[in-house]
Design an enzyme around this catalytic site. Structure first.
Site, PDB file in Angstrom:
ATOM      1  N   ARG A 102       0.819  -1.217   0.000  1.00  0.00           N
ATOM      2  CA  ARG A 102       0.000   0.000   0.000  1.00  0.00           C
ATOM      3  C   ARG A 102       0.850   1.263   0.000  1.00  0.00           C
ATOM      4  O   ARG A 102       0.528   2.231  -0.700  1.00  0.00           O
ATOM      5  CB  ARG A 102      -0.947  -0.017   1.204  1.00  0.00           C
ATOM      6  CG  ARG A 102      -1.796   1.233   1.400  1.00  0.00           C
ATOM      7  CD  ARG A 102      -2.440   1.758   0.127  1.00  0.00           C
ATOM      8  NE  ARG A 102      -3.187   0.739  -0.605  1.00  0.00           N
ATOM      9  CZ  ARG A 102      -3.595   0.885  -1.864  1.00  0.00           C
ATOM     10  NH1 ARG A 102      -3.288   1.993  -2.530  1.00  0.00           N
ATOM     11  NH2 ARG A 102      -4.266  -0.064  -2.460  1.00  0.00           N
ATOM     12  N   LYS A 139       2.244  24.572  -2.769  1.00  0.00           N
ATOM     13  CA  LYS A 139       0.962  24.001  -2.338  1.00  0.00           C
ATOM     14  C   LYS A 139       1.020  22.486  -2.489  1.00  0.00           C
ATOM     15  O   LYS A 139       0.353  21.883  -3.325  1.00  0.00           O
ATOM     16  CB  LYS A 139      -0.183  24.602  -3.154  1.00  0.00           C
ATOM     17  CG  LYS A 139      -0.331  26.108  -2.950  1.00  0.00           C
ATOM     18  CD  LYS A 139      -1.395  26.694  -3.856  1.00  0.00           C
ATOM     19  CE  LYS A 139      -1.489  28.215  -3.675  1.00  0.00           C
ATOM     20  NZ  LYS A 139      -2.470  28.843  -4.582  1.00  0.00           N
ATOM     21  N   LYS A 171       6.155  38.418  -1.998  1.00  0.00           N
ATOM     22  CA  LYS A 171       4.745  38.430  -2.368  1.00  0.00           C
ATOM     23  C   LYS A 171       4.042  39.664  -1.788  1.00  0.00           C
ATOM     24  O   LYS A 171       4.659  40.489  -1.109  1.00  0.00           O
ATOM     25  CB  LYS A 171       4.080  37.128  -1.917  1.00  0.00           C
ATOM     26  CG  LYS A 171       4.630  35.916  -2.673  1.00  0.00           C
ATOM     27  CD  LYS A 171       3.972  34.631  -2.268  1.00  0.00           C
ATOM     28  CE  LYS A 171       2.510  34.566  -2.706  1.00  0.00           C
ATOM     29  NZ  LYS A 171       2.384  34.518  -4.185  1.00  0.00           N
ATOM     30  N   GLU A 204       6.587  39.807  -6.765  1.00  0.00           N
ATOM     31  CA  GLU A 204       5.213  39.799  -7.272  1.00  0.00           C
ATOM     32  C   GLU A 204       4.730  41.238  -7.443  1.00  0.00           C
ATOM     33  O   GLU A 204       5.021  42.100  -6.612  1.00  0.00           O
ATOM     34  CB  GLU A 204       4.312  39.054  -6.289  1.00  0.00           C
ATOM     35  CG  GLU A 204       2.839  39.022  -6.670  1.00  0.00           C
ATOM     36  CD  GLU A 204       2.014  38.297  -5.623  1.00  0.00           C
ATOM     37  OE1 GLU A 204       1.947  37.050  -5.681  1.00  0.00           O
ATOM     38  OE2 GLU A 204       1.458  38.967  -4.743  1.00  0.00           O
ATOM     39  N   ASP A 225       0.616  39.014 -10.889  1.00  0.00           N
ATOM     40  CA  ASP A 225      -0.434  38.374 -10.102  1.00  0.00           C
ATOM     41  C   ASP A 225      -1.813  38.829 -10.551  1.00  0.00           C
ATOM     42  O   ASP A 225      -2.152  40.011 -10.458  1.00  0.00           O
ATOM     43  CB  ASP A 225      -0.238  38.689  -8.613  1.00  0.00           C
ATOM     44  CG  ASP A 225      -1.276  38.013  -7.737  1.00  0.00           C
ATOM     45  OD1 ASP A 225      -1.568  36.829  -7.971  1.00  0.00           O
ATOM     46  OD2 ASP A 225      -1.810  38.682  -6.829  1.00  0.00           O
TER      47      ASP A 225
END
Length: 302
Positions: A102, A139, A171, A204, A225
Site C-alpha cells: 500500500r 501548495k 509576495k 510579485e 499576479d
C-alpha cells in the site's frame, strides 16, 4: 545546502513515518496467514493511461523494509504507460511484499498523477507554439513535497522553488509590510549581501505601478499576479524593454500566476511570459490508477 542530500533525507523521513503509521506493531493480517519463509513475486500493473513516476521512491520503500527484495523495472520514470503495462516486478518474502504494497502504491499513484498532469500542461503549451514553461508551487502535501516536486520534473514541468530556503519570493504581504516594492527588493538584496547568500530574487506585482517600480530595481524575475492576458502582454513588453543604467538588457524573467487553469493558460503563454505557475499540479491532482498483484506465489494447504 545540498538539495540532493536534502531530497534523500526527507524521502527517508517520509518512508519512516509512513511505515510507523501503517504498520505500527506489526502487519497482523499478513503475519497470521503467510509463513515467514514463503517466497513470491508481485507485479505493478497500470490501469489508466498516463506518465509513470516513482521509480526511485518505490525501490526505497521495498529496500528499506526488506533489503533482500529484488526489484526489476520494466518501465521507468517519464515513460508513457497504458492499461495493462507492467511497470515493475518485485520478488522475495511474501510477508514483505504484502506489508509494503500500500505504501508503494500510495506514493507511485500520486507521483504518477502529478507527472501526468504536468506533462499534459507542458505539452499543451508546446503544441500551442509557445516557449512558456510550467511551474509548480509550494501548495504540496505536507511531508511529500520532495516527491511531488520530483514528479513535476518527471512530467516535464519545472520546480518554482523547493521551499522558503532556496529563493526569495517577495509576495503581496511582504511588500505591504515593507512599505512597497522598492523597499522589499532593497532589503532582500541587503539581506543576501549581509548573509553571504546567492539567492535569486523574485517580486510579485499587482498592477502597473508596482511593475514599473520592480523593473527599476531589476529583480531576477517578476510575477504578474492576477493580470489579464492583455495586461500580461503589455507587462511582458515593458519588462523586455528594460535596460540597466549602462544601457544593457535587464534580462528579467517573467511569470504569470493567480487562478490560471489548463483551459485559460494559452492566452497567457502567447502573451510571452517565461513561466506560468499552477498550484493545481500538486494540490488538486488525481492519482493514476495502478495495482500490485501477486504472481506465482506459493500455495498454502491447511
Amino acid at each position: 545546502m545540498n538539495h540532493k542530500q536534502t531530497e534523500q533525507e526527507l524521502t527517508d523521513c517520509l518512508i519512516d513515518l509512513a511505515f510507523a503509521e501503517d504498520i505500527g506493531d506489526g502487519d497482523h493480517t499478513t503475519l497470521c496467514c503467510i509463513p515467514a519463509d514463503a517466497m513470491g513475486e508481485s507485479e505493478l500493473m497500470i490501469k489508466e493511461e498516463g506518465i509513470f513516476a516513482g521509480e526511485r521512491a518505490a525501490k526505497e520503500v521495498f529496500h528499506r523494509f526488506d533489503p533482500a527484495l529484488k526489484v526489476t523495472m520494466h518501465r521507468h520514470d517519464g515513460d508513457h504507460v497504458r492499461p495493462g503495462d507492467i511497470v515493475l516486478s518485485v520478488s522475495g518474502h511474501e510477508q514483505s511484499l504484502l506489508t509494503t504494497e500500500r505504501l508503494m502504491l500510495n506514493i507511485c499513484q500520486r507521483m504518477s498523477g502529478i507527472a501526468t498532469m504536468a506533462h499534459r500542461y507542458q505539452q499543451a503549451l508546446i503544441d500551442a507554439g509557445t516557449k512558456t514553461r510550467v511551474l509548480d508551487t509550494r501548495k504540496t502535501t505536507p511531508g511529500m513535497r520532495m516527491l511531488e516536486k520530483e514528479a513535476v520534473r518527471i512530467g516535464g514541468g519545472m520546480n518554482h522553488r523547493i521551499g522558503l530556503f532556496d529563493m526569495i519570493l517577495l509576495k503581496d504581504n511582504h511588500i505591504d509590510f515593507c512599505g512597497g516594492v522598492h523597499n522589499a527588493i532593497a532589503r532582500a538584496r541587503q539581506y543576501c549581501k549581509d548573509k553571504g547568500l546567492k539567492l535569486r530574487i523574485e517580486c510579485e506585482v499587482r498592477d502597473f505601478t508596482e511593475l514599473e517600480k520592480a523593473i527599476a530595481d531589476c529583480p531576477d524575475r517578476i510575477m504578474f499576479d492576477n493580470f489579464t492576458p492583455e495586461d500580461t502582454a503589455k507587462a511582458v513588453a515593458l519588462v523586455h524593454a528594460a535596460r540597466h543604467a549602462d544601457g544593457t538588457p535587464a534580462h528579467i524573467e517573467t511569470e504569470s500566476s493567480g487562478g490560471i487553469t489548463f483551459d485559460t493558460m494559452i492566452p497567457y503563454a502567447k502573451a510571452g511570459v517565461d513561466f506560468i505557475s499552477f498550484g493545481a499540479l500538486t494540490h488538486s491532482v488525481k492519482a493514476l490508477d495502478m495495482s500490485l498483484k501477486a504472481k506465482g506465489s506459493s500455495k498454502l494447504t491447511v
